[in-house]
Design an enzyme around this catalytic site. Structure first.
Site, mmCIF file in Angstrom:
data_model
loop_
_atom_site.group_PDB
_atom_site.id
_atom_site.type_symbol
_atom_site.label_atom_id
_atom_site.label_comp_id
_atom_site.label_asym_id
_atom_site.label_seq_id
_atom_site.Cartn_x
_atom_site.Cartn_y
_atom_site.Cartn_z
ATOM 1 N N GLU A 107 5.781 2.228 10.129
ATOM 2 C CA GLU A 107 6.503 0.992 10.486
ATOM 3 C C GLU A 107 7.738 1.320 11.325
ATOM 4 O O GLU A 107 8.125 0.541 12.206
ATOM 5 C CB GLU A 107 6.845 0.213 9.206
ATOM 6 C CG GLU A 107 5.596 -0.475 8.656
ATOM 7 C CD GLU A 107 5.539 -0.597 7.149
ATOM 8 O OE1 GLU A 107 6.597 -0.568 6.494
ATOM 9 O OE2 GLU A 107 4.415 -0.718 6.618
ATOM 10 N N SER A 135 -2.864 1.487 0.795
ATOM 11 C CA SER A 135 -3.583 0.701 -0.210
ATOM 12 C C SER A 135 -3.959 1.508 -1.453
ATOM 13 O O SER A 135 -5.025 1.297 -2.032
ATOM 14 C CB SER A 135 -4.820 0.033 0.412
ATOM 15 O OG SER A 135 -4.426 -0.866 1.437
ATOM 16 N N ASN A 144 7.321 3.255 -2.040
ATOM 17 C CA ASN A 144 8.126 2.810 -0.897
ATOM 18 C C ASN A 144 8.253 1.299 -1.027
ATOM 19 O O ASN A 144 7.276 0.575 -0.846
ATOM 20 C CB ASN A 144 7.413 3.215 0.402
ATOM 21 C CG ASN A 144 8.076 2.620 1.625
ATOM 22 O OD1 ASN A 144 9.183 2.079 1.557
ATOM 23 N ND2 ASN A 144 7.398 2.708 2.767
ATOM 24 N N TRP A 145 9.456 0.844 -1.377
ATOM 25 C CA TRP A 145 9.636 -0.594 -1.612
ATOM 26 C C TRP A 145 9.769 -1.385 -0.311
ATOM 27 O O TRP A 145 9.806 -2.617 -0.349
ATOM 28 C CB TRP A 145 10.871 -0.819 -2.511
ATOM 29 C CG TRP A 145 10.621 -0.461 -3.944
ATOM 30 C CD1 TRP A 145 9.400 -0.137 -4.501
ATOM 31 C CD2 TRP A 145 11.584 -0.394 -5.005
ATOM 32 N NE1 TRP A 145 9.573 0.128 -5.839
ATOM 33 C CE2 TRP A 145 10.884 -0.028 -6.179
ATOM 34 C CE3 TRP A 145 12.957 -0.603 -5.068
ATOM 35 C CZ2 TRP A 145 11.528 0.130 -7.400
ATOM 36 C CZ3 TRP A 145 13.594 -0.442 -6.295
ATOM 37 C CH2 TRP A 145 12.888 -0.085 -7.451
ATOM 38 N N LYS A 146 9.900 -0.701 0.817
ATOM 39 C CA LYS A 146 10.043 -1.396 2.104
ATOM 40 C C LYS A 146 11.188 -2.425 2.004
ATOM 41 O O LYS A 146 12.205 -2.126 1.395
ATOM 42 C CB LYS A 146 8.709 -2.012 2.533
ATOM 43 C CG LYS A 146 7.589 -0.968 2.495
ATOM 44 C CD LYS A 146 6.331 -1.385 3.180
ATOM 45 C CE LYS A 146 5.308 -0.248 3.086
ATOM 46 N NZ LYS A 146 4.086 -0.484 3.823
ATOM 47 N N GLY A 181 2.902 1.584 -1.348
ATOM 48 C CA GLY A 181 3.709 0.441 -0.931
ATOM 49 C C GLY A 181 3.578 -0.705 -1.924
ATOM 50 O O GLY A 181 4.270 -0.763 -2.937
ATOM 51 N N GLY A 182 2.662 -1.623 -1.652
ATOM 52 C CA GLY A 182 2.508 -2.848 -2.445
ATOM 53 C C GLY A 182 2.421 -2.601 -3.952
ATOM 54 O O GLY A 182 3.097 -3.282 -4.738
ATOM 55 N N GLU A 222 -0.664 8.755 6.090
ATOM 56 C CA GLU A 222 -0.915 7.330 5.885
ATOM 57 C C GLU A 222 -1.624 6.766 7.108
ATOM 58 O O GLU A 222 -0.984 6.477 8.125
ATOM 59 C CB GLU A 222 0.410 6.574 5.714
ATOM 60 C CG GLU A 222 1.246 7.028 4.553
ATOM 61 C CD GLU A 222 2.245 5.952 4.129
ATOM 62 O OE1 GLU A 222 2.130 5.492 2.998
ATOM 63 O OE2 GLU A 222 3.103 5.558 4.934
ATOM 64 N N HIS A 270 8.039 6.866 8.977
ATOM 65 C CA HIS A 270 7.021 5.938 8.470
ATOM 66 C C HIS A 270 6.411 5.193 9.659
ATOM 67 O O HIS A 270 7.107 4.900 10.643
ATOM 68 C CB HIS A 270 7.646 4.950 7.478
ATOM 69 C CG HIS A 270 6.616 4.144 6.767
ATOM 70 N ND1 HIS A 270 6.038 3.029 7.328
ATOM 71 C CD2 HIS A 270 6.029 4.309 5.554
ATOM 72 C CE1 HIS A 270 5.139 2.536 6.471
ATOM 73 N NE2 HIS A 270 5.123 3.297 5.396
ATOM 74 N N GLY A 274 -1.272 -1.689 3.692
ATOM 75 C CA GLY A 274 -1.122 -3.116 3.397
ATOM 76 C C GLY A 274 -2.349 -3.940 3.707
ATOM 77 O O GLY A 274 -2.304 -5.169 3.716
HETATM 78 P P1 13P Z 1 0.478 -0.069 0.901
HETATM 79 O O1 13P Z 1 0.336 0.779 -0.342
HETATM 80 O O2 13P Z 1 1.022 -1.423 0.632
HETATM 81 O O3 13P Z 1 -0.762 -0.046 1.712
HETATM 82 O O4 13P Z 1 1.633 0.664 1.796
HETATM 83 C C1 13P Z 1 1.518 2.007 2.065
HETATM 84 C C2 13P Z 1 2.782 2.470 2.685
HETATM 85 O O5 13P Z 1 3.090 2.139 3.810
HETATM 86 C C3 13P Z 1 3.666 3.318 1.875
HETATM 87 O O6 13P Z 1 4.621 3.926 2.664
#
Ligand code: 13P
Length: 258
Positions: free
Chosen positions: A96, A212, A8-10, A233-234, A166, A94, A172
């Site tokens: 967020e 993470s 997920n590149w956000k 994510g990251g 998640e 998600h 993050g």
């Molecule tokens: P991180 O891997 O950066 O913790 O993000 C997880 C995420 O929200 C993937 O959708």
């Protein structure tokens, strides 16, 4: 496909960076049809990234979409628009989206139905906040999100959905749930799915872990019985770490044929 490693590149990357990533990933991925790979990317680059991924094992999806087909919904994209780019999947709900943009289980449910109607693979994201976990509400939260998200969805359609667990406190933050805690939450989610659709469907449902996930913890997470993949994510922003994650090594501790 027995498991799925999703990125997920956000709100990151230019079109050129997205395309370069896919070209590099295509060259590095092991050829293992049982392992699915999905990149969920910003809508600005959906078409370019989906075009670059065409003909490879990499699926491309949106990070969100609206449930309506068309109309006066400034700023939104419809399921048909997502399909039109060549994408085949979408994240839904998600944390967020839920926390920052106030998305409710009802909206999440409508989006899942809209994705299914258009033949897009919905990845339903669920997970508790730290406050909820510490208050002993994990099961209640997962139950509300699963029941609410899947309300009115037939077993035939539910079998086309992927769930991503998640925990919000692990996103993050560098704090991963321990493999055992993650597996326990996945087992709980699977039981909740079984209550709705029966054990057979629940056993087949892919439940991804997110929060993470990194190259150096993916193997121990993937060794757990109830973890069928990751939503990253990251560590999905760098092609090297996402490649390593996608090419995870299964310890063989479980009997999952991962
Ligand atoms: P991180 O891997 O950066 O913790 O993000 C997880 C995420 O929200 C993937 O959708």
């Amino acid at each position: 496909m027995k498991n799925l490693m999703a990125g997920n590149w956000k709100m990151h990357k230019t079109i050129a960076e997205g395309v370069a990533f896919v070209n590099e990933l295509k060259a590095q991925l092991q050829d293992r049809p049982e392992r699915g790979v999905l990149l969920c990317v910003p809508s600005t680059m959906l078409h370019a990234v989906a075009t670059a991924a065409k003909g490879s094992a990499i699926m491309v999806g949106s990070e969100d979409m609206y449930f309506e087909e068309k109309g006066a919904f400034t700023g939104e994209i419809s399921p048909s628009m997502v399909k039109d780019t060549g994408a085949t999947a979408t994240l839904v709900g998600h944390s967020e989206r839920r926390v920052i943009f106030g998305e409710t289980d009802l909206v999440v449910n409508k989006k899942i139905k809209a994705a299914l109607t258009h033949g897009l693979l919905p990845v339903l994201c669920i997970g508790e906040s730290l406050e909820e976990r510490e208050a002993g509400k994990l099961e209640a939260v997962l139950s509300t999100q699963i029941k609410g998200g899947l309300e009115g969805i037939s077993a035939a359609d539910a079998s086309k959905i992927v769930i991503a667990y998640e925990p919000v406190w692990a996103i993050g933050t560098g704090k991963t749930a321990s493999p055992q805690d993650a597996d326990d939450a996945h087992a709980m989610a699977r039981k909740l799915v079984a209550n709705l659709y029966g054990q057979e469907l629940a056993d087949k449902m892919m439940i991804l872990y997110g929060g993470s996930v990194k190259a150096d913890n993916v193997d121990e997470l993937m060794a757990m019985k109830n973890i069928n993949g990751a939503l990253v994510g990251g560590a999905a922003l760098e092609v090297e770490s996402f490649t390593r994650i996608s090419n995870f090594t299964c310890s063989g501790k479980c009997s999952c044929s991962k």
